[in-house]
Write an enzyme that holds these catalytic residues in place. Structure first.
Site, PDB file in Angstrom:
ATOM      1  CG  ASN A 116     -18.261 -13.353 -85.406  1.00  0.00           C
ATOM      2  OD1 ASN A 116     -18.832 -13.920 -86.096  1.00  0.00           O
ATOM      3  ND2 ASN A 116     -18.177 -11.907 -85.598  1.00  0.00           N
ATOM      4  CB  VAL A 117     -16.359 -18.566 -81.483  1.00  0.00           C
ATOM      5  CG1 VAL A 117     -17.640 -19.227 -81.151  1.00  0.00           C
ATOM      6  CG2 VAL A 117     -15.622 -18.912 -82.522  1.00  0.00           C
ATOM      7  CG  HIS A 166     -22.939 -19.451 -82.402  1.00  0.00           C
ATOM      8  ND1 HIS A 166     -22.870 -18.885 -83.647  1.00  0.00           N
ATOM      9  CD2 HIS A 166     -24.075 -19.663 -82.276  1.00  0.00           C
ATOM     10  CE1 HIS A 166     -23.920 -19.177 -84.158  1.00  0.00           C
ATOM     11  NE2 HIS A 166     -25.094 -19.568 -83.414  1.00  0.00           N
ATOM     12  CB  CYS A 217     -15.513 -32.073 -63.321  1.00  0.00           C
ATOM     13  SG  CYS A 217     -14.344 -30.901 -64.196  1.00  0.00           S
ATOM     14  N   GLY A 224     -22.623  -8.443 -91.311  1.00  0.00           N
ATOM     15  CA  GLY A 224     -21.597  -9.413 -91.799  1.00  0.00           C
ATOM     16  C   GLY A 224     -22.029 -10.811 -91.237  1.00  0.00           C
ATOM     17  CB  THR A 225     -24.475 -12.723 -90.288  1.00  0.00           C
ATOM     18  OG1 THR A 225     -25.176 -14.297 -90.097  1.00  0.00           O
ATOM     19  CG2 THR A 225     -25.959 -11.698 -90.083  1.00  0.00           C
ATOM     20  CB  SER A 226     -24.306 -15.979 -94.684  1.00  0.00           C
ATOM     21  OG  SER A 226     -24.217 -16.932 -93.702  1.00  0.00           O
TER      22      SER A 226
HETATM   23  C1  BV8 Z   1     -29.426 -25.830 -83.150  1.00  0.00           C
HETATM   24  C2  BV8 Z   1     -19.485 -22.095 -83.370  1.00  0.00           C
HETATM   25  C3  BV8 Z   1     -30.995 -27.095 -81.770  1.00  0.00           C
HETATM   26  C4  BV8 Z   1     -18.550 -23.091 -83.649  1.00  0.00           C
HETATM   27  C5  BV8 Z   1     -21.321 -21.857 -85.162  1.00  0.00           C
HETATM   28  C6  BV8 Z   1     -30.033 -30.413 -89.336  1.00  0.00           C
HETATM   29  C7  BV8 Z   1     -29.431 -31.158 -88.268  1.00  0.00           C
HETATM   30  C8  BV8 Z   1     -29.043 -30.395 -86.951  1.00  0.00           C
HETATM   31  C9  BV8 Z   1     -29.240 -28.916 -86.807  1.00  0.00           C
HETATM   32  C10 BV8 Z   1     -29.640 -28.473 -88.132  1.00  0.00           C
HETATM   33  C11 BV8 Z   1     -30.112 -29.072 -89.133  1.00  0.00           C
HETATM   34  N1  BV8 Z   1     -30.534 -28.026 -90.135  1.00  0.00           N
HETATM   35  C12 BV8 Z   1     -30.506 -26.792 -89.695  1.00  0.00           C
HETATM   36  C13 BV8 Z   1     -29.940 -26.980 -88.224  1.00  0.00           C
HETATM   37  C14 BV8 Z   1     -29.845 -26.221 -87.494  1.00  0.00           C
HETATM   38  C15 BV8 Z   1     -28.433 -25.589 -87.480  1.00  0.00           C
HETATM   39  C16 BV8 Z   1     -28.118 -24.950 -88.762  1.00  0.00           C
HETATM   40  O1  BV8 Z   1     -28.491 -23.780 -88.653  1.00  0.00           O
HETATM   41  N2  BV8 Z   1     -27.434 -25.404 -89.922  1.00  0.00           N
HETATM   42  C17 BV8 Z   1     -27.191 -24.257 -90.934  1.00  0.00           C
HETATM   43  C18 BV8 Z   1     -26.021 -24.869 -91.720  1.00  0.00           C
HETATM   44  C19 BV8 Z   1     -28.470 -24.581 -92.071  1.00  0.00           C
HETATM   45  N3  BV8 Z   1     -28.093 -24.861 -86.340  1.00  0.00           N
HETATM   46  C20 BV8 Z   1     -27.284 -25.680 -85.188  1.00  0.00           C
HETATM   47  O2  BV8 Z   1     -27.239 -26.747 -85.197  1.00  0.00           O
HETATM   48  C21 BV8 Z   1     -27.566 -24.711 -83.912  1.00  0.00           C
HETATM   49  N4  BV8 Z   1     -28.144 -25.609 -82.879  1.00  0.00           N
HETATM   50  O3  BV8 Z   1     -30.020 -25.519 -83.729  1.00  0.00           O
HETATM   51  O4  BV8 Z   1     -29.992 -26.450 -81.936  1.00  0.00           O
HETATM   52  C22 BV8 Z   1     -30.895 -28.511 -82.353  1.00  0.00           C
HETATM   53  C23 BV8 Z   1     -30.567 -29.261 -81.698  1.00  0.00           C
HETATM   54  C24 BV8 Z   1     -30.375 -30.671 -82.232  1.00  0.00           C
HETATM   55  C25 BV8 Z   1     -30.655 -30.862 -83.586  1.00  0.00           C
HETATM   56  C26 BV8 Z   1     -31.312 -30.076 -84.198  1.00  0.00           C
HETATM   57  C27 BV8 Z   1     -31.337 -28.643 -83.737  1.00  0.00           C
HETATM   58  C28 BV8 Z   1     -26.263 -24.217 -83.550  1.00  0.00           C
HETATM   59  C29 BV8 Z   1     -25.648 -23.460 -84.635  1.00  0.00           C
HETATM   60  C30 BV8 Z   1     -24.338 -22.763 -84.190  1.00  0.00           C
HETATM   61  C31 BV8 Z   1     -23.076 -23.494 -84.952  1.00  0.00           C
HETATM   62  N5  BV8 Z   1     -21.818 -23.012 -84.369  1.00  0.00           N
HETATM   63  N6  BV8 Z   1     -20.032 -21.390 -84.628  1.00  0.00           N
HETATM   64  C32 BV8 Z   1     -17.297 -22.337 -84.381  1.00  0.00           C
HETATM   65  O5  BV8 Z   1     -17.193 -21.351 -84.672  1.00  0.00           O
HETATM   66  O6  BV8 Z   1     -16.233 -23.242 -84.570  1.00  0.00           O
HETATM   67  S1  BV8 Z   1     -21.895 -21.365 -86.377  1.00  0.00           S
HETATM   68  C33 BV8 Z   1     -20.724 -20.624 -87.418  1.00  0.00           C
HETATM   69  O7  BV8 Z   1     -21.769 -19.821 -88.347  1.00  0.00           O
HETATM   70  C34 BV8 Z   1     -20.208 -19.466 -86.653  1.00  0.00           C
HETATM   71  O8  BV8 Z   1     -20.484 -19.109 -85.468  1.00  0.00           O
HETATM   72  C35 BV8 Z   1     -20.637 -18.174 -87.529  1.00  0.00           C
HETATM   73  O9  BV8 Z   1     -20.788 -16.972 -87.004  1.00  0.00           O
HETATM   74  C36 BV8 Z   1     -21.858 -18.724 -88.104  1.00  0.00           C
HETATM   75  C37 BV8 Z   1     -22.656 -17.976 -89.117  1.00  0.00           C
HETATM   76  O10 BV8 Z   1     -21.784 -17.727 -90.207  1.00  0.00           O
HETATM   77  P1  BV8 Z   1     -21.746 -16.215 -90.500  1.00  0.00           P
HETATM   78  O11 BV8 Z   1     -21.355 -15.605 -89.224  1.00  0.00           O
HETATM   79  O12 BV8 Z   1     -22.901 -15.794 -91.127  1.00  0.00           O
HETATM   80  O13 BV8 Z   1     -20.556 -16.548 -91.455  1.00  0.00           O
HETATM   81  P2  BV8 Z   1     -20.539 -16.657 -93.023  1.00  0.00           P
HETATM   82  O14 BV8 Z   1     -19.103 -16.856 -93.585  1.00  0.00           O
HETATM   83  O15 BV8 Z   1     -21.723 -17.627 -93.128  1.00  0.00           O
HETATM   84  O16 BV8 Z   1     -21.088 -15.118 -93.748  1.00  0.00           O
HETATM   85  C38 BV8 Z   1     -20.261 -14.256 -93.432  1.00  0.00           C
HETATM   86  C39 BV8 Z   1     -21.001 -12.944 -94.114  1.00  0.00           C
HETATM   87  O17 BV8 Z   1     -20.452 -11.697 -93.888  1.00  0.00           O
HETATM   88  C40 BV8 Z   1     -21.269 -13.161 -95.632  1.00  0.00           C
HETATM   89  O18 BV8 Z   1     -22.877 -12.974 -95.846  1.00  0.00           O
HETATM   90  C41 BV8 Z   1     -20.540 -11.972 -96.316  1.00  0.00           C
HETATM   91  O19 BV8 Z   1     -21.116 -11.522 -97.470  1.00  0.00           O
HETATM   92  C42 BV8 Z   1     -20.347 -11.180 -95.303  1.00  0.00           C
HETATM   93  N7  BV8 Z   1     -18.956 -10.365 -95.228  1.00  0.00           N
HETATM   94  C43 BV8 Z   1     -17.880 -10.874 -95.664  1.00  0.00           C
HETATM   95  N8  BV8 Z   1     -16.863  -9.776 -95.336  1.00  0.00           N
HETATM   96  C44 BV8 Z   1     -17.535  -8.704 -94.799  1.00  0.00           C
HETATM   97  C45 BV8 Z   1     -18.865  -8.972 -94.638  1.00  0.00           C
HETATM   98  N9  BV8 Z   1     -19.984  -8.042 -94.520  1.00  0.00           N
HETATM   99  C46 BV8 Z   1     -19.514  -6.887 -94.031  1.00  0.00           C
HETATM  100  N10 BV8 Z   1     -18.276  -6.631 -94.045  1.00  0.00           N
HETATM  101  C47 BV8 Z   1     -17.236  -7.520 -94.527  1.00  0.00           C
HETATM  102  N11 BV8 Z   1     -15.994  -6.894 -94.682  1.00  0.00           N
HETATM  103 ZN    ZN Z   2     -13.108 -31.849 -65.305  1.00  0.00          ZN
END
Ligand code: BV8
Ligand code: ZN
Length: 250
Positions: free
Chosen positions: A108-109, A125, A136, A193-195
């Site tokens: 989380n951010v 993240h 810079c 709380g992560t998917s």
């Molecule tokens: C990387 C910051 C190496 C920004 C975020 C194709 C091309 C390029 C990359 C990829 C590709 N295929 C796969 C990738 C890798 C990609 C990736 O994983 N894609 C996914 C979509 C498949 N990852 C990346 O790109 C990462 N970097 O791999 O670098 C690289 C370099 C170059 C080229 C290739 C690779 C960077 C990933 C970071 C992205 N930034 N956030 C911003 O926030 O604005 S990710 C974003 O999603 C958030 O940080 C968030 O935390 C994260 C994950 O989501 P979750 O936290 O799990 O949230 P979500 O809504 O999904 O789920 C919520 C869960 O909570 C659910 O399960 C729900 O049931 C549950 N819930 C709900 N309420 C409750 C609860 N549980 C308990 N109690 C409750 N009350």
């Molecule tokens: Zn600067």
């Protein structure tokens, strides 16, 4: 909303495990902030609802349309600024006080773990409250709300960006290395709380499991990791985490 009862047998099993363990890691995602009113990414009210990640949380989107990306982050900053940590965040801050060997890794951010009083937090993240200058390298916390539509670096005048990790960007290598190290050494990991979709963060749960840790998933839903977990506590983390801490308090 009627609360589904938390399985008392599994709750007691997790409490016992936490009592016996010195090294504990929590990996949190957007779900832990849901009860604070912060929309998750993929839920029904998800942040991606009217947008798609590719349109906003990528360097290409920022290069193409910095106004739109900053508009989205300013909207999120405004939304999160009014939110408070919920009992789930507070329980993890309390856990850190009674277990020095506790590490919190968050995707989380929103900064709510720090606001709740957690100190040993790896924000893998980044943070929506920090801005960074690609020209810079200047990076600082800035809680101005809202920031100007296109905020400029006070040092060099370059266009600032949010200090978060976008899709297609690598995570901070040292943060990532530390995260995998603690995941490999922990006795218990709480995956909260992560998917379990976004990589490499999701791999931390598998790392802990394959290194012999006892892994507990706390979620309101099933995820791709659920079948790997040693225990699955189904319910809101804001309700489950305080129950786990009750059993632990000295
Ligand atoms: C990387 C910051 C190496 C920004 C975020 C194709 C091309 C390029 C990359 C990829 C590709 N295929 C796969 C990738 C890798 C990609 C990736 O994983 N894609 C996914 C979509 C498949 N990852 C990346 O790109 C990462 N970097 O791999 O670098 C690289 C370099 C170059 C080229 C290739 C690779 C960077 C990933 C970071 C992205 N930034 N956030 C911003 O926030 O604005 S990710 C974003 O999603 C958030 O940080 C968030 O935390 C994260 C994950 O989501 P979750 O936290 O799990 O949230 P979500 O809504 O999904 O789920 C919520 C869960 O909570 C659910 O399960 C729900 O049931 C549950 N819930 C709900 N309420 C409750 C609860 N549980 C308990 N109690 C409750 N009350
Ligand atoms: Zn600067």
């Amino acid at each position: 909303m009627s609360e589904t009862p938390i399985d008392p047998t599994w709750l007691a099993a997790v409490q016992d495990k936490l009592k016996q363990s010195a090294r504990i890691v929590a990996l949190t995602g957007a779900g832990i902030s849901a009860e604070s009113g912060v929309p998750t990414f993929r839920g029904a009210d998800g942040l991606w609802k009217q947008y798609r990640a590719e349109e906003l949380a990528t360097p290409q989107a920022f290069d193409r349309n910095p106004d739109l990306v900053w508009e989205w982050y300013n909207w999120r900053r405004g939304l999160v600024a009014e939110k408070k940590p919920n009992p789930g965040h507070l329980a993890l801050a309390a856990l850190e006080k009674i277990r020095p060997g506790f590490t919190l890794i968050t995707q989380n951010v929103d900064g709510l773990h720090l606001l709740a009083g957690s100190h040993n937090v790896l924000e893998i993240h980044g943070s929506i409250w920090r801005v960074r200058c690609p020209a810079c390298g200047d990076c600082s916390e800035d809680r101005t709300n809202p920031l100007p539509p296109l905020p400029l670096c006070p040092k060099c005048g370059g266009l600032l960006r949010p200090d978060v990790v976008w899709f297609g960007e690598s995570l901070d290598p040292s943060l990532l290395e530390t995260s995998f190290q603690v995941a490999a050494l922990t006795e218990v990991m709480l995956v909260i709380g992560t998917s379990a979709i976004v990589q490499p963060a999701a791999s931390l749960a598998w790392q802990a499991k394959s290194s012999g840790a006892w892994v507990v998933e706390i979620n309101i839903d099933r995820t791709p990791f659920s079948s790997q977990a040693d225990a699955v506590l189904t319910g809101p983390s804001g309700r489950i985490l305080p129950l786990l801490l009750d059993g632990l308090a000295p």
